[in-house]
Write a protein that holds these residues in place. Sequence first.
Motif, PDB file in Angstrom:
ATOM      1  N   THR A 127     129.968  -1.154 120.512  1.00  0.00           N
ATOM      2  CA  THR A 127     129.866  -2.180 121.706  1.00  0.00           C
ATOM      3  C   THR A 127     128.368  -1.782 122.368  1.00  0.00           C
ATOM      4  OG1 THR A 127     131.856  -2.437 121.938  1.00  0.00           O
ATOM      5  CG2 THR A 127     130.434  -3.871 122.716  1.00  0.00           C
ATOM      6  N   VAL A 128     127.903  -1.275 122.525  1.00  0.00           N
ATOM      7  CA  VAL A 128     126.586  -0.862 123.467  1.00  0.00           C
ATOM      8  C   VAL A 128     125.262  -1.161 122.139  1.00  0.00           C
ATOM      9  CG1 VAL A 128     125.230   1.047 124.341  1.00  0.00           C
ATOM     10  CG2 VAL A 128     126.808   0.399 125.580  1.00  0.00           C
ATOM     11  N   LEU A 129     125.926  -0.678 121.229  1.00  0.00           N
ATOM     12  CA  LEU A 129     124.653  -0.488 120.354  1.00  0.00           C
ATOM     13  C   LEU A 129     124.329  -1.952 119.990  1.00  0.00           C
ATOM     14  CD1 LEU A 129     125.495   2.381 117.540  1.00  0.00           C
ATOM     15  CD2 LEU A 129     123.133   2.324 119.069  1.00  0.00           C
ATOM     16  N   MET A 130     125.149  -2.494 119.696  1.00  0.00           N
ATOM     17  CA  MET A 130     125.243  -4.594 119.300  1.00  0.00           C
ATOM     18  C   MET A 130     124.869  -5.095 120.274  1.00  0.00           C
ATOM     19  SD  MET A 130     127.845  -7.068 118.701  1.00  0.00           S
ATOM     20  CE  MET A 130     127.123  -8.606 120.288  1.00  0.00           C
ATOM     21  N   VAL A 131     124.795  -4.588 121.540  1.00  0.00           N
ATOM     22  CA  VAL A 131     124.385  -5.080 122.884  1.00  0.00           C
ATOM     23  C   VAL A 131     122.436  -5.188 122.243  1.00  0.00           C
ATOM     24  CG1 VAL A 131     124.383  -5.512 125.245  1.00  0.00           C
ATOM     25  CG2 VAL A 131     126.382  -5.607 124.222  1.00  0.00           C
ATOM     26  N   ALA A 132     122.677  -3.918 122.012  1.00  0.00           N
ATOM     27  CA  ALA A 132     121.213  -2.658 122.357  1.00  0.00           C
ATOM     28  C   ALA A 132     119.885  -3.664 121.398  1.00  0.00           C
ATOM     29  CB  ALA A 132     121.309  -1.450 122.789  1.00  0.00           C
TER      30      ALA A 132
ATOM     31  N   ALA B  27     131.317 -13.403 119.919  1.00  0.00           N
ATOM     32  CA  ALA B  27     131.219 -11.774 118.432  1.00  0.00           C
ATOM     33  C   ALA B  27     131.146 -10.760 119.118  1.00  0.00           C
ATOM     34  CB  ALA B  27     129.970 -11.723 118.017  1.00  0.00           C
ATOM     35  N   TYR B  28     131.001 -10.685 120.468  1.00  0.00           N
ATOM     36  CA  TYR B  28     130.460  -9.360 121.771  1.00  0.00           C
ATOM     37  C   TYR B  28     132.384  -9.391 121.846  1.00  0.00           C
ATOM     38  CZ  TYR B  28     130.968  -6.098 126.084  1.00  0.00           C
ATOM     39  OH  TYR B  28     131.009  -6.552 126.817  1.00  0.00           O
ATOM     40  N   GLN B  29     133.038 -11.064 122.275  1.00  0.00           N
ATOM     41  CA  GLN B  29     134.051 -10.091 122.354  1.00  0.00           C
ATOM     42  C   GLN B  29     135.204 -10.268 121.641  1.00  0.00           C
ATOM     43  OE1 GLN B  29     135.185 -14.683 124.217  1.00  0.00           O
ATOM     44  NE2 GLN B  29     134.335 -13.875 126.195  1.00  0.00           N
ATOM     45  N   GLY B  30     134.643 -10.387 120.319  1.00  0.00           N
ATOM     46  CA  GLY B  30     135.741  -9.645 119.277  1.00  0.00           C
ATOM     47  C   GLY B  30     135.330  -8.368 118.673  1.00  0.00           C
ATOM     48  N   LEU B  31     134.390  -7.646 119.061  1.00  0.00           N
ATOM     49  CA  LEU B  31     134.316  -6.554 119.101  1.00  0.00           C
ATOM     50  C   LEU B  31     135.279  -6.071 120.405  1.00  0.00           C
ATOM     51  CD1 LEU B  31     130.542  -6.191 118.469  1.00  0.00           C
ATOM     52  CD2 LEU B  31     132.499  -5.480 117.263  1.00  0.00           C
ATOM     53  N   ARG B  32     135.272  -6.689 121.428  1.00  0.00           N
ATOM     54  CA  ARG B  32     135.828  -5.432 122.362  1.00  0.00           C
ATOM     55  C   ARG B  32     137.411  -5.952 122.026  1.00  0.00           C
ATOM     56  NH1 ARG B  32     134.094  -2.685 125.892  1.00  0.00           N
ATOM     57  NH2 ARG B  32     135.157  -2.712 126.973  1.00  0.00           N
ATOM     58  N   ILE B  33     138.144  -7.303 121.634  1.00  0.00           N
ATOM     59  CA  ILE B  33     139.432  -7.467 120.995  1.00  0.00           C
ATOM     60  C   ILE B  33     139.971  -5.959 120.169  1.00  0.00           C
ATOM     61  CG2 ILE B  33     140.985  -8.712 120.089  1.00  0.00           C
ATOM     62  CD1 ILE B  33     139.942 -11.252 121.516  1.00  0.00           C
TER      63      ILE B  33
END
Length: 145
Positions: A54-59, A40-46
């Motif tokens: 991205t930072v909000l999602m990880v946090a 999911a993180y890689q999908g956001l980066r792509i």
Amino acid sequence: MRLFGTTWVDHGHGYAARRIAVAVGSLAAAVASCLVLRLAYQGLRIAAIGDFVTVLMVAMFAICSALAFRHTWDGFTRRHDPDRQASLRGLLTVGFVGSLLAYFFRSLTEAPGEKLHRQEYEEARRQYEKRTTRRSGNPRNRRRA
């Protein structure tokens, strides 16, 4: 505790094997969940939606996982309030990795929830003994004051 039946009372009939299975299963589920979150993180980066999101999602996943870990860990030693449990359902769903890790760490020392069930079991036995000793004897033979 469903997987353990009543083996937590005397630790017999494959108790150790079940505890190992719970530990391995919860750790494997946590690892698989982390891999899904990485995708999911890689999908956001792509998608290049921006560093802020991205930072909000990880946090969000980190904070919710920490809160879910603590909530699950506390649930092994005391019963939760059902209303509070219902209000935290969304947070616990997002922080599922924390709950899986709490199950893993608890299963290294005991079956998850064993301590709580043992306390309730001992209290129920004590109450039963107290009730049965009060009822012993013939009530007709009691003295009336």
